[in-house]
Design an enzyme around this catalytic site. Structure first.
Site, PDB file in Angstrom:
ATOM      1  N   LYS A   1      -4.741  -9.527  -6.715  1.00 20.12           N
ATOM      2  CA  LYS A   1      -5.954  -9.998  -6.265  1.00 20.12           C
ATOM      3  C   LYS A   1      -6.936  -9.033  -6.585  1.00 20.12           C
ATOM      4  CE  LYS A   1      -6.114  -7.552  -1.730  1.00 20.12           C
ATOM      5  NZ  LYS A   1      -6.219  -7.409  -0.534  1.00 20.12           N
TER       6      LYS A   1
ATOM      7  N   LYS B   1     -11.146  -3.748  -4.177  1.00 18.03           N
ATOM      8  CA  LYS B   1     -11.977  -2.432  -4.228  1.00 18.03           C
ATOM      9  C   LYS B   1     -11.371  -1.344  -4.675  1.00 18.03           C
ATOM     10  CE  LYS B   1     -13.936  -3.229   0.549  1.00 18.03           C
ATOM     11  NZ  LYS B   1     -12.694  -3.616   1.214  1.00 18.03           N
TER      12      LYS B   1
ATOM     13  N   LYS C   1       0.949  -1.148  -0.194  1.00 20.37           N
ATOM     14  CA  LYS C   1       0.037  -0.123   0.040  1.00 20.37           C
ATOM     15  C   LYS C   1       0.912   1.414   0.064  1.00 20.37           C
ATOM     16  CE  LYS C   1      -4.346  -1.408   1.786  1.00 20.37           C
ATOM     17  NZ  LYS C   1      -5.617  -1.412   2.660  1.00 20.37           N
TER      18      LYS C   1
HETATM   19  P1  TYM Z   1     -10.836  -5.831   3.438  1.00 19.74           P
HETATM   20  O1  TYM Z   1     -11.884  -4.986   3.513  1.00 19.74           O
HETATM   21  O2  TYM Z   1      -9.601  -5.611   2.405  1.00 19.74           O
HETATM   22  O3  TYM Z   1     -11.704  -7.276   3.066  1.00 19.74           O
HETATM   23  C1  TYM Z   1     -12.817  -7.956   3.806  1.00 19.74           C
HETATM   24  C2  TYM Z   1     -12.404  -9.556   3.456  1.00 19.74           C
HETATM   25  O4  TYM Z   1     -12.344  -9.892   2.287  1.00 19.74           O
HETATM   26  C3  TYM Z   1     -11.271 -10.641   2.016  1.00 19.74           C
HETATM   27  N1  TYM Z   1     -10.984 -10.354   0.686  1.00 19.74           N
HETATM   28  C4  TYM Z   1     -10.801 -11.142  -0.308  1.00 19.74           C
HETATM   29  N2  TYM Z   1     -10.655 -12.692  -0.317  1.00 19.74           N
HETATM   30  C5  TYM Z   1     -10.516 -13.315  -1.390  1.00 19.74           C
HETATM   31  N3  TYM Z   1     -10.033 -12.921  -2.589  1.00 19.74           N
HETATM   32  C6  TYM Z   1      -9.968 -11.339  -2.738  1.00 19.74           C
HETATM   33  N4  TYM Z   1      -9.400 -10.901  -3.640  1.00 19.74           N
HETATM   34  C7  TYM Z   1     -10.175 -10.601  -1.364  1.00 19.74           C
HETATM   35  N5  TYM Z   1     -10.166  -9.279  -1.282  1.00 19.74           N
HETATM   36  C8  TYM Z   1     -10.355  -9.051   0.005  1.00 19.74           C
HETATM   37  C9  TYM Z   1     -10.235 -10.180   3.123  1.00 19.74           C
HETATM   38  O5  TYM Z   1      -9.102 -11.280   3.338  1.00 19.74           O
HETATM   39  C10 TYM Z   1     -11.192  -9.772   4.035  1.00 19.74           C
HETATM   40  O6  TYM Z   1     -11.325 -10.868   5.138  1.00 19.74           O
HETATM   41  N6  TYM Z   1      -7.825  -5.660   7.338  1.00 19.74           N
HETATM   42  C11 TYM Z   1      -9.168  -6.114   6.852  1.00 19.74           C
HETATM   43  C12 TYM Z   1     -10.407  -5.637   7.824  1.00 19.74           C
HETATM   44  C13 TYM Z   1     -10.269  -6.053   9.048  1.00 19.74           C
HETATM   45  C14 TYM Z   1     -10.360  -7.162   9.770  1.00 19.74           C
HETATM   46  C15 TYM Z   1     -10.162  -6.707  11.227  1.00 19.74           C
HETATM   47  C16 TYM Z   1     -10.564  -8.328   9.283  1.00 19.74           C
HETATM   48  C17 TYM Z   1      -9.988  -4.854  10.295  1.00 19.74           C
HETATM   49  N7  TYM Z   1     -10.118  -5.531  11.448  1.00 19.74           N
HETATM   50  C18 TYM Z   1     -10.524  -7.970  12.244  1.00 19.74           C
HETATM   51  C19 TYM Z   1     -10.509  -9.356  10.295  1.00 19.74           C
HETATM   52  C20 TYM Z   1     -10.431  -9.226  11.621  1.00 19.74           C
HETATM   53  C21 TYM Z   1      -9.156  -5.605   5.527  1.00 19.74           C
HETATM   54  O7  TYM Z   1      -9.012  -4.608   4.779  1.00 19.74           O
HETATM   55  O8  TYM Z   1     -10.124  -6.501   4.849  1.00 19.74           O
END
Ligand code: TYM
Length: 334
Positions: free
Chosen positions: A195, A198, A112
Site C-alpha cells: 500500500k 507515508k 510493523k
Molecule cells: P493512518 O494515519 O495510517 O491513515 C489515515 C487514513 O488514511 C487511510 N489510508 C489509506 N487509504 C487508502 N489507501 C492507502 N494507501 C492508505 N493509507 C492510509 C487509512 O486507512 C486511514 O483511514 N490507526 C489509524 C489512525 C487512527 C484512527 C483512529 C482511525 C487512530 N485512531 C480512530 C479511525 C478511528 C492510522 O494509522 O491511520
C-alpha cells in the site's frame, strides 16, 4: 444525528492514499447531518520513536493539509489527541478489557513489528486498544477509513461488546466502518502489492499532497507498469496490480468509474495515459499544496484552531469517559 470519528497519524506528509482512502470522504461527510470529529493522533504516532521537534512540526503540517483539503473547523471538530486526556484514560480501561490473543491477530502489528517483535514498544502492541478508545470516547458510530483499518474496527467492536458484557451495560454502541470502495487501498507507485504509505523509505513510492507539479509528473512517469497496452475490461486488470492501481487513481481523482476510464484508454500504451494522469493529479493537488503553505505560514493560528477543537472534543468525551470510569467502579473524581 450520528457522530462520525476518524483519525490520522501526524507522522509525515499525507499521501494520495490518505486523501483518496479517507480525507476526501471526511470532507464530503461534513455535508451530512452527522457531527464530525477528526483527530491528529499524536499518541498513536509515538508508538514508534518520533523526534520531538519533528512531531510538533508534522502535527501542524497535518492540520494545515486537512484544512487545505476542506476540513472546516466551523463545521467539524479538528484537534490533536494528546490535548484530550479522555483518550488515554479510556485506553487504559480498554487495555484491561482487550485480550492478548486478540491483539496477537492484528496484521498491522505483525507488519510493523516485522522480525523484531521483542524490540518494539509496548505502545505499538496496544495501539488498537487506544484506537478503540478514540472512537468509543465519543460514542461515535460511523468511522470513515481505508480498508487497512478494518481489522482494528472489528477489534473496537469486540472490546465494546466485552466491556458491555463484563459490566452488564449497553453503554458502548456498535461502530460501522465507512469505506470508499474504489479507493479503499491505493498502492505504492513502485510495487503494486504494497500500500502507498507515508512511512515507506522511498519517496518515489507515493504522491505527497504537497508535491509540486514537476515532482508529481516525474513520479507518475517513473511509476512501475507492465509492457501490455491498457485493456478494455476491468477484469483484465486483475493480474496487473500496477495498471489497476493507476487506473483506480485516475478514476478516483476524476470522479469516474474504472470501466469508464478504460473505455477511454483501451489499447493505449502507458505513456499517453500517464501524461493525462499526471495532469489530473496536478490540477487537483496544486491548490491543496498552495493552501497548505498558506496555513503553515501562521503556526499560531493553527495551534489556536486545534486548541479550540480540543475544548469542543473534551466537552463530548469527558462525560462519556467519566461514566465508563463509574461503570468500572472508580470513585468520583469530585
Ligand atoms: P493512518 O494515519 O495510517 O491513515 C489515515 C487514513 O488514511 C487511510 N489510508 C489509506 N487509504 C487508502 N489507501 C492507502 N494507501 C492508505 N493509507 C492510509 C487509512 O486507512 C486511514 O483511514 N490507526 C489509524 C489512525 C487512527 C484512527 C483512529 C482511525 C487512530 N485512531 C480512530 C479511525 C478511528 C492510522 O494509522 O491511520
Amino acid at each position: 444525528m450520528a457522530r462520525i470519528f476518524s483519525g490520522i497519524q501526524p507522522t509525515g506528509i499525507a499521501t494520495l492514499g490518505n486523501y483518496l482512502g479517507a480525507i476526501r470522504n471526511w470532507v464530503a461527510l461534513q455535508d451530512s447531518d452527522d457531527e464530525c470529529v477528526f483527530c491528529l493522533v499524536d499518541l498513536h504516532a509515538i508508538t514508534v520513536f518520533q523526534d520531538p521537534a519533528a512531531l510538533r512540526e508534522q502535527t501542524r503540517q497535518m492540520a494545515a493539509v486537512l484544512l487545505a483539503c476542506g476540513i472546516d473547523p466551523a463545521r467539524s471538530i479538528l484537534f490533536h489527541q494528546s490535548a484530550v486526556s479522555a483518550h488515554a484514560r479510556l485506553a487504559w480501561i480498554f487495555n484491561c478489557v482487550s485480550r492478548i490473543g486478540w491483539l496477537n491477530r492484528m496484521t498491522q502489528f505483525k507488519d510493523k513489528a516485522g522480525k523484531d517483535r521483542e524490540a518494539v514498544s509496548t505502545g505499538l502492541y496496544v495501539y488498537p486498544n487506544l484506537m478503540a478508545a478514540d472512537i468509543h470516547a465519543y460514542h461515535a458510530t460511523k468511522v470513515p477509513v481505508g480498508d487497512d483499518q478494518l481489522q482494528h474496527l472489528e477489534l473496537a467492536n469486540d472490546i465494546a461488546e466485552k466491556f458491555n458484557h463484563d459490566f452488564s451495560t449497553a453503554f458502548f454502541p456498535r461502530i460501522e466502518p465507512l469505506v470508499l470502495k474504489e479507493s479503499a487501498r491505493v498502492m505504492s507507485l513502485r510495487d503494486g502489492a504494497k500500500k502507498m504509505s507515508k512511512s515507506d523509505p522511498s519517496d518515489q513510492s507515493r504522491i505527497n499532497l504537497t508535491d509540486g507539479a514537476d515532482m508529481i509528473a516525474a513520479k507518475i512517469r517513473r511509476a512501475k507498469t507492465d509492457p501490455e497496452p491498457l485493456p478494455e475490461h476491468v477484469h483484465d486488470l486483475s493480474e496487473r496490480p500496477e495498471a489497476r492501481n493507476l487506473i483506480g487513481i485516475y478514476a478516483a481523482i476524476t470522479g469516474q468509474k474504472p470501466h469508464e476510464v478504460l473505455h477511454h484508454f483501451a489499447g493505449s500504451g502507458f505513456g499517453p495515459f500517464k501524461e493525462k494522469l499526471a495532469d489530473a493529479l496536478i490540477a487537483h493537488l496544486e491548490p491543496i499544496g498552495a493552501k497548505t503553505r498558506e496555513y503553515l505560514a501562521d503556526p499560531t493560528s493553527l495551534d489556536h484552531i486545534l486548541q479550540a477543537g480540543a475544548r469542543r472534543a473534551a466537552a463530548i468525551a469527558e462525560p462519556i469517559v467519566v461514566e465508563a470510569e463509574r461503570l468500572v467502579g472508580f470513585l468520583p473524581r469530585g
